[in-house]
Write a protein that holds these residues in place. Structure first.
Motif, PDB file in Angstrom:
ATOM      1  N   GLN A  74       0.818  -1.210   0.000  1.00  0.00           N
ATOM      2  CA  GLN A  74       0.000   0.000   0.000  1.00  0.00           C
ATOM      3  C   GLN A  74       0.857   1.267   0.000  1.00  0.00           C
ATOM      4  O   GLN A  74       0.476   2.284  -0.593  1.00  0.00           O
ATOM      5  CB  GLN A  74      -0.955  -0.018   1.200  1.00  0.00           C
ATOM      6  N   VAL A  75       2.026   1.214   0.635  1.00  0.00           N
ATOM      7  CA  VAL A  75       2.965   2.340   0.570  1.00  0.00           C
ATOM      8  C   VAL A  75       3.390   2.565  -0.881  1.00  0.00           C
ATOM      9  O   VAL A  75       3.490   3.701  -1.357  1.00  0.00           O
ATOM     10  CB  VAL A  75       4.208   2.084   1.456  1.00  0.00           C
ATOM     11  N   ALA A  76       3.645   1.470  -1.607  1.00  0.00           N
ATOM     12  CA  ALA A  76       4.038   1.571  -3.018  1.00  0.00           C
ATOM     13  C   ALA A  76       2.928   2.181  -3.871  1.00  0.00           C
ATOM     14  O   ALA A  76       3.203   2.870  -4.860  1.00  0.00           O
ATOM     15  CB  ALA A  76       4.406   0.184  -3.547  1.00  0.00           C
ATOM     16  N   ILE A  77       1.664   1.954  -3.475  1.00  0.00           N
ATOM     17  CA  ILE A  77       0.531   2.539  -4.203  1.00  0.00           C
ATOM     18  C   ILE A  77       0.407   4.034  -3.906  1.00  0.00           C
ATOM     19  O   ILE A  77       0.240   4.847  -4.811  1.00  0.00           O
ATOM     20  CB  ILE A  77      -0.779   1.808  -3.836  1.00  0.00           C
ATOM     21  N   SER A  78       0.497   4.403  -2.626  1.00  0.00           N
ATOM     22  CA  SER A  78       0.305   5.805  -2.237  1.00  0.00           C
ATOM     23  C   SER A  78       1.569   6.648  -2.401  1.00  0.00           C
ATOM     24  O   SER A  78       1.517   7.872  -2.280  1.00  0.00           O
ATOM     25  CB  SER A  78      -0.184   5.894  -0.788  1.00  0.00           C
ATOM     26  N   ASN A  79       2.705   5.999  -2.674  1.00  0.00           N
ATOM     27  CA  ASN A  79       3.969   6.702  -2.927  1.00  0.00           C
ATOM     28  C   ASN A  79       4.607   6.097  -4.192  1.00  0.00           C
ATOM     29  O   ASN A  79       5.662   5.456  -4.113  1.00  0.00           O
ATOM     30  CB  ASN A  79       4.921   6.546  -1.737  1.00  0.00           C
ATOM     31  N   PRO A  80       3.980   6.277  -5.356  1.00  0.00           N
ATOM     32  CA  PRO A  80       4.437   5.578  -6.563  1.00  0.00           C
ATOM     33  C   PRO A  80       5.821   6.013  -7.041  1.00  0.00           C
ATOM     34  O   PRO A  80       6.391   5.369  -7.920  1.00  0.00           O
ATOM     35  CB  PRO A  80       3.360   5.932  -7.599  1.00  0.00           C
ATOM     36  N   ILE A 129      -2.245   8.808  -8.240  1.00  0.00           N
ATOM     37  CA  ILE A 129      -3.143   7.772  -7.709  1.00  0.00           C
ATOM     38  C   ILE A 129      -3.361   6.685  -8.758  1.00  0.00           C
ATOM     39  O   ILE A 129      -3.272   5.488  -8.466  1.00  0.00           O
ATOM     40  CB  ILE A 129      -4.496   8.384  -7.282  1.00  0.00           C
ATOM     41  N   GLU A 130      -3.635   7.098  -9.983  1.00  0.00           N
ATOM     42  CA  GLU A 130      -3.885   6.120 -11.055  1.00  0.00           C
ATOM     43  C   GLU A 130      -2.653   5.260 -11.326  1.00  0.00           C
ATOM     44  O   GLU A 130      -2.757   4.045 -11.490  1.00  0.00           O
ATOM     45  CB  GLU A 130      -4.322   6.845 -12.330  1.00  0.00           C
ATOM     46  N   LYS A 131      -1.477   5.881 -11.353  1.00  0.00           N
ATOM     47  CA  LYS A 131      -0.258   5.111 -11.629  1.00  0.00           C
ATOM     48  C   LYS A 131       0.073   4.157 -10.487  1.00  0.00           C
ATOM     49  O   LYS A 131       0.538   3.046 -10.714  1.00  0.00           O
ATOM     50  CB  LYS A 131       0.912   6.063 -11.902  1.00  0.00           C
ATOM     51  N   GLY A 132      -0.164   4.587  -9.244  1.00  0.00           N
ATOM     52  CA  GLY A 132       0.073   3.717  -8.100  1.00  0.00           C
ATOM     53  C   GLY A 132      -0.835   2.498  -8.113  1.00  0.00           C
ATOM     54  O   GLY A 132      -0.385   1.361  -7.921  1.00  0.00           O
ATOM     55  N   LEU A 133      -2.114   2.723  -8.381  1.00  0.00           N
ATOM     56  CA  LEU A 133      -3.073   1.613  -8.445  1.00  0.00           C
ATOM     57  C   LEU A 133      -2.780   0.692  -9.620  1.00  0.00           C
ATOM     58  O   LEU A 133      -2.855  -0.532  -9.499  1.00  0.00           O
ATOM     59  CB  LEU A 133      -4.500   2.163  -8.555  1.00  0.00           C
ATOM     60  N   LYS A 134      -2.417   1.285 -10.744  1.00  0.00           N
ATOM     61  CA  LYS A 134      -2.183   0.480 -11.945  1.00  0.00           C
ATOM     62  C   LYS A 134      -0.972  -0.430 -11.792  1.00  0.00           C
ATOM     63  O   LYS A 134      -1.018  -1.618 -12.131  1.00  0.00           O
ATOM     64  CB  LYS A 134      -2.003   1.401 -13.157  1.00  0.00           C
ATOM     65  N   LYS A 135       0.126   0.094 -11.239  1.00  0.00           N
ATOM     66  CA  LYS A 135       1.357  -0.704 -11.196  1.00  0.00           C
ATOM     67  C   LYS A 135       1.297  -1.831 -10.174  1.00  0.00           C
ATOM     68  O   LYS A 135       1.965  -2.850 -10.321  1.00  0.00           O
ATOM     69  CB  LYS A 135       2.573   0.190 -10.928  1.00  0.00           C
ATOM     70  N   GLU A 136       0.473  -1.690  -9.124  1.00  0.00           N
ATOM     71  CA  GLU A 136       0.415  -2.735  -8.104  1.00  0.00           C
ATOM     72  C   GLU A 136      -0.809  -3.645  -8.230  1.00  0.00           C
ATOM     73  O   GLU A 136      -0.779  -4.784  -7.780  1.00  0.00           O
ATOM     74  CB  GLU A 136       0.437  -2.102  -6.702  1.00  0.00           C
ATOM     75  N   LEU A 137      -1.906  -3.140  -8.824  1.00  0.00           N
ATOM     76  CA  LEU A 137      -3.142  -3.925  -8.877  1.00  0.00           C
ATOM     77  C   LEU A 137      -3.517  -4.383 -10.286  1.00  0.00           C
ATOM     78  O   LEU A 137      -4.302  -5.324 -10.433  1.00  0.00           O
ATOM     79  CB  LEU A 137      -4.303  -3.113  -8.283  1.00  0.00           C
ATOM     80  N   ASN A 138      -3.016  -3.689 -11.307  1.00  0.00           N
ATOM     81  CA  ASN A 138      -3.310  -4.038 -12.706  1.00  0.00           C
ATOM     82  C   ASN A 138      -4.815  -4.214 -12.959  1.00  0.00           C
ATOM     83  O   ASN A 138      -5.266  -5.249 -13.441  1.00  0.00           O
ATOM     84  CB  ASN A 138      -2.563  -5.319 -13.103  1.00  0.00           C
ATOM     85  N   PRO A 139      -5.624  -3.183 -12.674  1.00  0.00           N
ATOM     86  CA  PRO A 139      -7.075  -3.299 -12.913  1.00  0.00           C
ATOM     87  C   PRO A 139      -7.433  -3.003 -14.364  1.00  0.00           C
ATOM     88  O   PRO A 139      -6.619  -2.482 -15.127  1.00  0.00           O
ATOM     89  CB  PRO A 139      -7.652  -2.218 -11.989  1.00  0.00           C
ATOM     90  N   GLU A 140      -8.668  -3.298 -14.728  1.00  0.00           N
ATOM     91  CA  GLU A 140      -9.140  -2.983 -16.079  1.00  0.00           C
ATOM     92  C   GLU A 140      -9.750  -1.587 -16.136  1.00  0.00           C
ATOM     93  O   GLU A 140      -9.893  -1.002 -17.212  1.00  0.00           O
ATOM     94  CB  GLU A 140     -10.161  -4.021 -16.543  1.00  0.00           C
ATOM     95  N   PHE A 141     -10.127  -1.038 -14.968  1.00  0.00           N
ATOM     96  CA  PHE A 141     -10.739   0.301 -14.917  1.00  0.00           C
ATOM     97  C   PHE A 141     -10.211   1.054 -13.696  1.00  0.00           C
ATOM     98  O   PHE A 141     -10.080   0.485 -12.613  1.00  0.00           O
ATOM     99  CB  PHE A 141     -12.263   0.195 -14.816  1.00  0.00           C
ATOM    100  N   ILE A 142      -9.872   2.325 -13.876  1.00  0.00           N
ATOM    101  CA  ILE A 142      -9.452   3.191 -12.763  1.00  0.00           C
ATOM    102  C   ILE A 142     -10.107   4.554 -12.924  1.00  0.00           C
ATOM    103  O   ILE A 142     -10.159   5.111 -14.020  1.00  0.00           O
ATOM    104  CB  ILE A 142      -7.921   3.404 -12.724  1.00  0.00           C
ATOM    105  N   ALA A 143     -10.602   5.090 -11.813  1.00  0.00           N
ATOM    106  CA  ALA A 143     -11.052   6.488 -11.762  1.00  0.00           C
ATOM    107  C   ALA A 143     -10.460   7.102 -10.502  1.00  0.00           C
ATOM    108  O   ALA A 143     -10.411   6.454  -9.458  1.00  0.00           O
ATOM    109  CB  ALA A 143     -12.570   6.574 -11.733  1.00  0.00           C
ATOM    110  N   ALA A 144      -9.986   8.337 -10.600  1.00  0.00           N
ATOM    111  CA  ALA A 144      -9.372   8.989  -9.437  1.00  0.00           C
ATOM    112  C   ALA A 144      -9.643  10.485  -9.487  1.00  0.00           C
ATOM    113  O   ALA A 144      -9.841  11.058 -10.565  1.00  0.00           O
ATOM    114  CB  ALA A 144      -7.872   8.724  -9.405  1.00  0.00           C
ATOM    115  N   LEU A 145      -9.665  11.118  -8.323  1.00  0.00           N
ATOM    116  CA  LEU A 145      -9.849  12.568  -8.255  1.00  0.00           C
ATOM    117  C   LEU A 145      -9.384  13.099  -6.906  1.00  0.00           C
ATOM    118  O   LEU A 145      -9.264  12.362  -5.928  1.00  0.00           O
ATOM    119  CB  LEU A 145     -11.311  12.954  -8.499  1.00  0.00           C
ATOM    120  N   SER A 146      -9.136  14.418  -6.872  1.00  0.00           N
ATOM    121  CA  SER A 146      -8.818  15.133  -5.632  1.00  0.00           C
ATOM    122  C   SER A 146      -9.891  16.188  -5.415  1.00  0.00           C
ATOM    123  O   SER A 146     -10.149  17.006  -6.304  1.00  0.00           O
ATOM    124  CB  SER A 146      -7.451  15.809  -5.725  1.00  0.00           C
ATOM    125  N   ARG A 147     -10.515  16.180  -4.248  1.00  0.00           N
ATOM    126  CA  ARG A 147     -11.510  17.200  -3.926  1.00  0.00           C
ATOM    127  C   ARG A 147     -10.811  18.536  -3.638  1.00  0.00           C
ATOM    128  O   ARG A 147      -9.644  18.562  -3.265  1.00  0.00           O
ATOM    129  CB  ARG A 147     -12.297  16.782  -2.678  1.00  0.00           C
TER     130      ARG A 147
END
Length: 544
Positions: free
Chosen positions: A199-205, A325-343
């Motif tokens: 999870q550190v690798a995801i939040s600190n890509p 966020i998208e790059k962190g999730l993609k490199k560790e989870l390899n999903p087919e769909f990603i959506a991300a945003l900052s409020r």
């Protein structure tokens, strides 16, 4: 029954040090059990390494090793490529609780209280009697080596060994290496060291992490070659200052007038606002702050609440942003769909904060998961007490095409991140976030916006499946249809079949094109949340 006099009881009273307190209450620092103890040691070391490298503008290279020495006895090594620690500070940083540089700064950072890494030293010496070994270099050609324990009675470092080694030109380096020997149990599960580092690798890509575990080496490769923007330090905001803090600041100020004190010691206070506060409090703006009495300070704090002030600046925050966020999730989870945003930034109790969310679906993901973060640090424990969990449990998942009650079912991962100069943790172990209404609201709004994009994607998948099924049915009966037409008209059945297939292909190409356009229109990103988003969040909350 033997009775004691007040004098006899008074002789039993004595001051205790902070080290003595945590020696008996180590669970407050995260050492509830031996499995969690290992995680806490790694967490504190890695958090410090990331803070140090980022502040120095260095892309982090972090090495973690856990080696089993004996039954439930482990050696934990954490090494970084940060700027290092100057010699005179090493004993105090590792051998004194509540010693640090971050507590008094209003700036986003992982550590806050100055008890994390020294708590690891205390736990190690408590469970194994072993000192902590620290090796540090600032890149000046000298490596400082220490063996340190804590004098629990005085909360002071005890230096057992000190050595300075001259590095030759080829061996010059900068960074810190810490070695702990402590009791623990190593396991790989959802609340393990391995999950924490993932999870550190995801939040600190932008970090490269190598982990030598008892089961082999795992490397979390850097996915981004730049650091997030550096947060700036800010002054406190008047809306977050209570009577006791105001009294202390007045006692310590060098300002010669109350007006100057309000303008220079706090953020976003101009002369007009300061004069209005003084007027509502019934105080002379030219009075020397130290001459204020207790009742004057109380009136001053009450007057502040009646004056409209500008929000605190938000350049003290450093959100990850959509791309990270998208790059962190993609490199560790390899999903087919990603959506991300900052409020957009918001404020609680005068402290600025910001919520970021990512939603990952399908691909290599096999089950649902909620990942909670505060200032890029994973929160693996106390999930039920956390504001993030409470906000997630209020979502109506069916509205977004997902099944589930409080948590969504299926291959979906929710990434929720809070950044702030002062995260309101529920305890010293920093494992869950307090449930302020504004924080809950911001988390829900961010999730809803990402989930709308997922809903469009899922509805497109389901529509495509229906279209494909209908197309297959038409193709399946094209031969029988052509045969029947041949009998009626005498035309060649193959020619008729080819014409039918052309019609089917043309029609379904049009349907697919319409479906894609509809999905693009519905999934169009909104860079700034609108008033409608807010009203939707509130209506859903009232209905759930």
């Amino acid at each position: 029954m033997i009775q004691k006099t007040a004098e006899e009881m008074a002789r039993e009273h004595k001051e205790i040090s902070i080290s003595q307190f945590f020696e008996k209450n180590r669970h407050l620092l995260g050492y509830d059990n031996k499995t969690k103890a290992l995680l806490t040691i790694v967490k504190e070391g890695v958090d410090n390494a990331l803070d140090a490298t980022e502040e120095a503008g260095i892309l982090p290279d972090i090495y973690v090793k856990i080696e089993e020495l004996d039954r439930e006895k482990y050696k934990i090594v954490i090494k970084d490529n940060g700027p290092g620690i100057v010699r005179r500070q090493i004993p105090n940083i590792f051998g004194k609780l509540l010693y640090g540089s971050k507590f008094h700064r209003l700036r986003q950072s992982r550590g806050q209280q100055g008890i994390g890494i020294s708590g690891c030293v205390l736990y190690s010496q408590l469970t194994t009697g072993e000192p902590t070994r620290v090796i540090s270099s600032t890149g000046d050609g000298k490596t400082h080596k220490y063996e340190i324990k804590i004098d629990v009675n005085r909360n002071e470092p005890v230096i057992l060994k000190e050595e300075v080694v001259e590095d030759d030109e080829e061996r010059r380096w900068h960074g810190v290496q810490i070695t702990f020997i402590a009791e623990g149990i190593y396991r790989e599960h959802k609340q393990s060291v391995l999950e924490y580092l993932k999870q550190v690798a995801i939040s600190n890509p932008y970090a490269n992490i190598v982990f030598d575990s008892p089961n082999g080496r795992i490397e979390f490769v850097r996915g981004v070659d730049r650091l997030p923007k550096e947060p700036k330090e800010i002054k406190p905001h008047l809306y977050g200052v209570e009577v006791g803090i105001m009294a202390r600041m007045i006692e310590e100020t060098k300002a010669r007038s109350l007006l100057t004190f309000l303008i220079t010691e706090f953020s976003r206070v101009g002369k007009t606002s300061a004069e209005e506060i003084c007027k509502k409090a019934g105080l002379d703006p030219k009075i020397i702050p130290k001459k204020l009495e207790h009742k004057d300070i109380v009136n001053l704090v009450h007057a502040i609440k009646e004056v409209k002030l500008s929000r605190p600046p938000t350049d003290c925050l450093s959100p990850l942003g959509k791309e990270f966020i998208e790059k962190g999730l993609k490199k560790e989870l390899n999903p087919e769909f990603i959506a991300a945003l900052s409020r957009p930034p918001e404020v609680y109790r005068g402290w600025p904060f910001q919520i970021e969310v990512g939603v990952a679906y399908g691909g290599s993901i096999t089950e649902h998961s909620l990942m909670r973060f505060a200032n890029r640090v994973p929160l693996l424990y106390q999930q039920g007490d956390c504001a993030i969990t409470k906000a997630v449990s209020q979502i109506d998942w069916k509205r977004y095409g997902l099944q589930g009650d409080k948590m969504p079912e299926g291959p979906v991962v929710l990434f929720v991140h809070m950044v702030s100069v002062w995260v309101p943790f529920n305890s010293e172990s920093k494992e869950s976030i307090a449930s302020y209404p504004i924080i809950l609201k911001e988390i829900k709004l961010a999730l809803q916006e990402c989930l709308r994009k997922l809903s469009v994607y899922l509805s497109g998948i389901r529509k495509a499946a229906v279209i494909k099924e209908k197309k297959l049915i038409f193709e399946k009966y094209a031969h029988d249809t052509a045969l029947a037409i041949e009998e009626l008209t005498g035309e060649d059945k193959e020619k008729i079949k080819n014409l039918l297939m052309q019609i089917v292909q043309k029609r379904w190409s049009e349907v697919e094109e319409e479906s894609e356009k509809e999905g693009e229109n519905n999934g169009e990103e909104n860079p700034k949340p609108t008033e409608n988003n807010g009203s939707e969040g509130e209506s859903e909350e009232s209905g759930s």
